[in-house]
Design a protein around this motif. Structure first.
Motif, PDB file in Angstrom:
ATOM      1  N   ASP A 292     -14.855 -10.452  -5.677  1.00 33.20           N
ATOM      2  CA  ASP A 292     -15.368  -9.721  -6.284  1.00 33.20           C
ATOM      3  C   ASP A 292     -16.998 -10.067  -6.634  1.00 33.20           C
TER       4      ASP A 292
ATOM      5  N   THR B 249     -20.296  -4.317  -7.773  1.00 35.14           N
ATOM      6  CA  THR B 249     -19.709  -3.518  -6.815  1.00 35.14           C
ATOM      7  C   THR B 249     -19.773  -1.954  -6.671  1.00 35.14           C
TER       8      THR B 249
ATOM      9  N   GLN C 244     -11.400  -9.482  -1.774  1.00 39.92           N
ATOM     10  CA  GLN C 244     -10.809  -7.987  -2.041  1.00 39.92           C
ATOM     11  C   GLN C 244     -10.590  -7.475  -0.726  1.00 39.92           C
TER      12      GLN C 244
ATOM     13  N   GLU D  90       0.771  -0.933  -0.282  1.00 40.35           N
ATOM     14  CA  GLU D  90       0.198  -0.619  -0.111  1.00 40.35           C
ATOM     15  C   GLU D  90       0.347   1.199  -0.111  1.00 40.35           C
TER      16      GLU D  90
ATOM     17  N   ALA E 271     -12.127   6.942  -5.184  1.00 44.04           N
ATOM     18  CA  ALA E 271     -11.645   5.691  -5.708  1.00 44.04           C
ATOM     19  C   ALA E 271      -9.967   6.376  -6.504  1.00 44.04           C
TER      20      ALA E 271
ATOM     21  N   ARG F 244      -7.832   6.381  -3.129  1.00 45.13           N
ATOM     22  CA  ARG F 244      -7.470   5.109  -2.003  1.00 45.13           C
ATOM     23  C   ARG F 244      -6.821   4.329  -2.379  1.00 45.13           C
TER      24      ARG F 244
ATOM     25  N   GLN G  93     -15.796   2.417   1.804  1.00 46.23           N
ATOM     26  CA  GLN G  93     -14.757   3.799   1.334  1.00 46.23           C
ATOM     27  C   GLN G  93     -15.698   4.951   1.460  1.00 46.23           C
TER      28      GLN G  93
ATOM     29  N   ASN H 255     -11.405  -1.893  -0.888  1.00 45.61           N
ATOM     30  CA  ASN H 255     -12.003  -1.543  -1.454  1.00 45.61           C
ATOM     31  C   ASN H 255     -13.908  -1.608  -2.175  1.00 45.61           C
ATOM     32  N   TYR H 256     -13.849  -1.743  -0.828  1.00 40.42           N
ATOM     33  CA  TYR H 256     -16.068  -1.606  -1.192  1.00 40.42           C
ATOM     34  C   TYR H 256     -16.541  -0.660  -0.873  1.00 40.42           C
TER      35      TYR H 256
END
Lengths: 758, 758
Positions: free
Chosen positions: A348, B573, A365, A22, A661, A664, A374, A369-370
């Protein structure tokens, strides 16, 4: 069989390697951003230095805190408070060092009032003579103090407190008295078990000229509680400094009853107390008399020079709360971002992976990421920065105002600061308190666990929406200020604006005043005023327009409130909900404006941002995310004010989702920049190294005292601990349930020697 | 001096007289309404009977709970759980009596899994032979059980659990094994210290046909954790019944490590546990094999008859959570309404009282009279009833579905129930959890105190948004169902509707489908689809239209989701936030519909409301208040769907404010109808008699163990308790901070004899 768990590792991928990748996947400059956020007072170096000291001392370990009985938490808190005082001397800490240590220990402890309200009152409300007497004792910590204002029956409404301080002209003393149960002092920190001195706030009662005040007689003393009231006039709440406990035995003095009020939501280490007086006499010098007083000879009242002084100090406390909120929320967001980047859950749904290259089930996942995760976390991450820049702005306003008062007695900016600090205290503490819980819930089961580090954080911070002015109540003060300002602008249209708020209101009125004042809904503005002209700001493509939309909505609500109150003379109470919304709208507008200025107008504002382009680019996305998310949450107000159209609103959520997005990949580095040390996080989920599951497991397997015992689960037996026998268990648990054994202390052998005489 | 506080009373007016006049000022029929709400299973009489029993038994006293160390809370919980079991026998309690006692004790205790998931699994998943073996032991409580499904690394995603049950064809045993730390069972209630048996959910691993499964050799055993994986095929999670502790020593069996996971947000009396297996062997009969199994001879898998069975039981749990929510929220609202009716704060700002008739300051107002307090509390009061009627509807659906399955194997209504229960579980637990905290904050300082009765209530209930399906995750299931139904309707326009939902969707499509499908935004529906035709329902004057507005908004979101997913094939998603909003909109529509039906169509629905006209009139106002307040909170969705116009929206808040003024006089009687006993409230603020201040004071002054001790406040000394000396204090507090003295137990003398060998 040996404990086989030591051989085991968590399933792949490991938390530390996830956080490493990350961190590798973002070009946000962590050190630069950390320096940008936390440069003041050498925060980062100081934090590092103090953590290193505290981490080595056993009583500052936090790992057993959630297991402890509340009386033990107080005792540990007292031991820590004493230790911090001794460490200050040992290491030559300055005030900032001491405050840093207090921040890191993260516990409201029994000395917390000593350097805050107790010291403030002595310093600010005392005469020079009183200062000369009390300050040396205070500074040597020869006395331990508290501040006793709120009562069982009165909190926010200070004027309503019942505790009396009646002047006895014969003995030249004040007689402190609690005429009712509700007159009991209540909630006062450090009072319950610790303090030997208190600032007591009481109604100053002076004899009406000519009345008989022979209060020395027992009969008159009894009347002091009730009958004699009519012969005295109250001059409102005043502060008295009072010794409340014997300095040797630490027992309350005769005529005073004191105790701790018991457990509460947070603050287990703080002895919030109650106190009642029965005709308790204090000398003339007990009244802190810098700004007002009683003439000892005549019993006449001497009026305060400037009532704004008291008013100012609450304002400063609120400003400090606003400045503090960013770091609190940053803690919660740090834990959430790190854990949710590591935690895997579900593949996913549309994932079509190649069974030949990667056999087995589709990979799970990262929860972060969902979009549904978020939308809860990333706007809060943006909020930490919004809080920061507004905190900085408050800091400037605070020091500017303070300096103006102290240097030249200029109180002119106090009203603006009072309005800003009230509305922002309300909004920012609500954002932080709710944000903590949103983060916690987003972490699912482990968020509910003690190793999350969220329990104490949440419990403690939940006091903030209530203390120093309830969040729903104080917004009236902001709204009243805005109505006053709007009135001035509306009634003097065409004059040059004297500040930004004038300009903002003028811009609104230039477009909307006519359509509103000439509309057919004049008699009922808040309900049926015609929709104002739709400005439909270009919020999606133009950042300055986004700021303008917030200002427009706030101006609209200010104008509606002005119409209702000033033009239509509606009852204040009937407008309270609208006033609350107005304060919130204005405060959100301030947050958005300060954030915008900081990341777009840095050079113009004279402060160099010190951020490289990639970092600044992310900060600008965070600004948009914060503003659009905030707008979406109150979208109908923007629609009603004409700031945006329905068509425009439809595009807000997709834009927010798109911004999330983009943000993130930088989330882990962004929280790293807040530099919250593991010692403060106290979280298996949020530690910097990401070793979530090993920490969770070790904490349960090694550090949980409940696991050292074996219990008898058979319902037929009253035995609880294996081997203690039914009779022992029965006696022990009856006493425990009724609180008769002091929750462990009677059993400890300490009980017989040290029981209080209270 | 004697304790003078016993002579004192609270200031006038007294709480009890305030509540008396509140009760006198309303014509809501409390007994009638209570009977209407709580008639099922003789709730009210049963409650009265059981409270009378529990109140007399010392260990069921709750007054010291907040003072206790967590290990003590577990011990008290175990003692209470045992006592409830013995009381059941002594008083001949039936299951409803036992559940009532459990509800009143208000603590998730160490026997909580015995009659729930442990019993359910044995009853529903066992073969007849297994039932014959286990049910007698279960019913005599010879074994104490738990349910071990979730793991450190996997909660919601059950398919991802790591614990293995590998079939060994040579010995005809399953080998339970935890290959990693994350495979540790985690969070399982009653496992940590109490249970001697567990239902263990593990991945069933059977040998691939023809592979070498000589698992008796040590080498193969080691491979069992990693290397041999490829030779086995997983058939997914299955349930095994496993003895985990020795029945005499209560030590974990060899090959198993067990412990309590430590403190968490709530549930201090519950020993949520962890458990790891090392090649632990259980017999073939351990696999609960009613619906699927392993052939002991061939090692072949026998497929489940109907996978919906497992799916059904989670659905039933969710339905129960929905049904429970009303009473939880009613508790919080009861406390808030009573206290806020009694609490006085500030005079009306516009109050002009006659100094001749009433000298002195203007009277302070009941806090509940302020609109800013009403807007937080009164919609929640209305919500308790909304939750009630939806709970009742769920009850009907639950029993109808259950009956259909059990009588005739008809699973046809399960999908509807699953969708309704998922969305409603999410919405209702969020409403209740957030509602508790809203009530608490509205009570200001005293709401933060332990005597509020809000701390445990809040802490415990905060698990509900997470357990049994996370509130953000499970809304996907509701949304998926709605998309499926919308797809069917959209693709078969003109067919006769088979139920209300068909009709609702058809009505929406009749007006809107063309404008949407022919619009120019087809490629990007959720972002820029044209605003649908504005229906502008007459929500303020017509209650049926108000219901229609909710249905319209839900249909609109369902249609948008259908377009995006089915027509435009967007990734699932990417739609998650919209899906969550859809589920919420549909669930709110259900709440509003059920409430409306109950108070307007009672005779039509066949159920007699049994309410007199004045009471029914107030209930109808509560319906309007709930619906309009809920609409206002998501106003922009109603605007975007065309359900209402901006003009109409402007009138919503004034109408809500007007409704609150009409409901306000009935608030105390309305909460009285919920009949929450003082024993359950455990609140000085919310007791039925209104004696708030005396209760608060007594609790602090009499029942607070911290007040029995005198402490040394001098920072120069390390002594904490007066007289214990510095050295003793230092040793004691170091051990306390590090958790080395078992939080009091080492000191108690119990430690040396009963320490676990773990």
């Amino acid at each position: 069989m040996a404990d086989f768990t030591y051989r085991l590792r968590p399933a792949e991928p490991q938390g530390p390697s996830i956080l490493a990748s990350e961190r590798a996947g973002s070009n946000v400059h962590v050190e630069q951003l950390a320096g940008h956020l936390l440069w003041r007072n050498d925060f980062l170096q100081r934090q590092k230095r103090i953590v290193a000291i505290l981490e080595r001392i056993p009583i500052f370990s936090k790992k057993n805190q959630l297991n402890m009985a509340r009386p033990d938490r107080y005792q540990l808190g007292l031991a820590r408070a004493k230790s911090l005082r001794r460490l200050s001397i040992e290491h030559g800490w300055d005030r900032d060092d001491y405050l840093m240590a207090d921040y890191l220990v993260d516990e409201m402890g029994p000395y917390a009032l000593q350097t805050s309200m107790f010291a403030t009152s002595i310093r600010e409300q005392s005469t020079d003579r009183q200062r000369a007497h009390w300050l040396p004792k205070l500074e040597r910590w020869d006395i331990i103090g508290c501040y006793a204002q709120t009562e069982l029956g009165h909190g926010s409404n200070v004027k309503g407190i019942e505790c009396q301080a009646r002047w006895d002209g014969h003995t030249k003393e004040f007689v402190l008295h609690s005429p009712t149960v509700t007159a009991s002092k209540w909630w006062n920190g450090a009072l319950g078990r610790t303090a030997n001195h208190a600032i007591v706030v009481a109604q100053l009662l002076l004899p009406e000229p000519g009345s008989d005040t022979d209060s020395d007689s027992p009969a008159a003393q009894d009347r002091g509680a009730t009958g004699s009231r009519s012969r005295y006039k109250s001059y409102g709440p005043h502060q008295f400094i009072v010794q409340i406990r014997d300095m040797a035995t630490h027992q309350p003095l005769d005529g005073i009853v004191i105790g701790d009020i018991g457990p509460k939501y947070g603050y287990p280490a703080m002895d919030n107390g109650y106190m009642l007086f029965h005709q308790f006499r204090v000398p003339h010098s007990a009244l802190l008399a810098r700004y007002s007083g009683v003439d000892a000879d005549s019993g006449a009242y001497m009026r305060p020079q400037n009532p704004a002084v008291v008013y100012g100090s609450l304002t400063f406390v609120r400003a400090q709360i606003v400045m503090h909120a960013r770091l609190v929320l940053a803690r919660a967001v740090t834990i959430a971002v790190r854990y949710l980047a590591i935690r895997r859950q579900f593949a996913d749904r549309d994932h079509n992976h190649d069974q030949k290259t990667t056999p087995g089930p589709a990979p799970e996942q990262a929860v972060l990421n969902y979009p549904t995760v978020q939308i809860r976390i990333l706007p809060l991450l943006a909020t930490t920065f919004a809080l920061h820049y507004t905190g900085e702005a408050m800091y400037q306003l605070y020091h500017g105002t303070r300096e103006a008062i102290e240097r030249s007695g200029d109180f002119s900016r106090l009203a603006e600061m009072h309005a800003a600090s009230s509305g922002l205290k309300s909004l920012c503490t609500t954002l932080a308190a709710d944000g903590i819980e949103i983060c916690r819930r987003a972490m699912g089961g482990h968020g509910f666990g003690g190793a999350s580090g969220m329990i104490a954080l949440n419990n403690e911070y939940l006091s903030k929406p209530t203390v120093e002015g309830d969040n729903w109540m104080i917004t009236q003060q902001t709204a009243a200020y805005l109505i006053k300002r709007m009135t001035a602008v509306a009634q003097t249209l065409g004059l040059a604006p004297k500040d930004e708020l004038d300009l903002q209101f003028q811009e609104y009125l230039a477009v909307n005043a006519n359509s509103n004042t000439n509309g057919n809904g004049a008699g009922n503005t808040t309900a049926t005023a015609p929709t104002p002209s739709t400005r439909n700001f270009d919020i999606l493509a133009n950042d300055a327009e986004l700021v303008r939309a917030f200002r427009h909505r706030a101006s609209h609500l200010a104008y509606q409130a002005y119409r209702a109150r000033v033009v239509e003379k509606k009852p204040w109470t009937s407008l309270m909900i609208n006033l609350h919304r107005l304060s919130r709208a204005h405060s959100e507008s301030l947050l958005v404006s300060h954030f915008h200025r900081a990341v777009f107008e840095s050079s113009a504002a004279g402060a160099d941002l010190d951020l490289d382009e990639p970092t600044l680019d992310v900060m600008r996305k965070l600004f948009r995310l914060f503003a659009l998310f905030t707008l979406d949450a109150s979208a109908s107000e923007f629609l009603l004010s004409g700031a945006i159209s329905l068509q425009r609103l439809q595009a807000v959520l997709p834009t927010v989702q798109d911004l999330m997005a983009q943000v993130r990949p930088h989330a882990v580095r962004l929280v790293d920049a807040w530099s919250v040390p593991d010692y403060l996080l106290e979280s298996a989920l949020g530690s910097h190294d990401g070793d979530v599951y090993n920490r969770l497991f070790r904490r349960a397997h090694r550090d949980n005292p409940l696991n050292r015992w074996t219990f008898n689960p058979d319902w037929r037996s009253e035995e609880i601990v294996m081997g203690e026998g039914a009779e022992n268990a029965r006696t022990r648990l009856d006493a425990l349930a009724l609180g008769l054994d002091n929750t462990g202390y009677e059993r400890s052998g300490l009980a017989t020697t040290t029981k209080s005489k209270l």
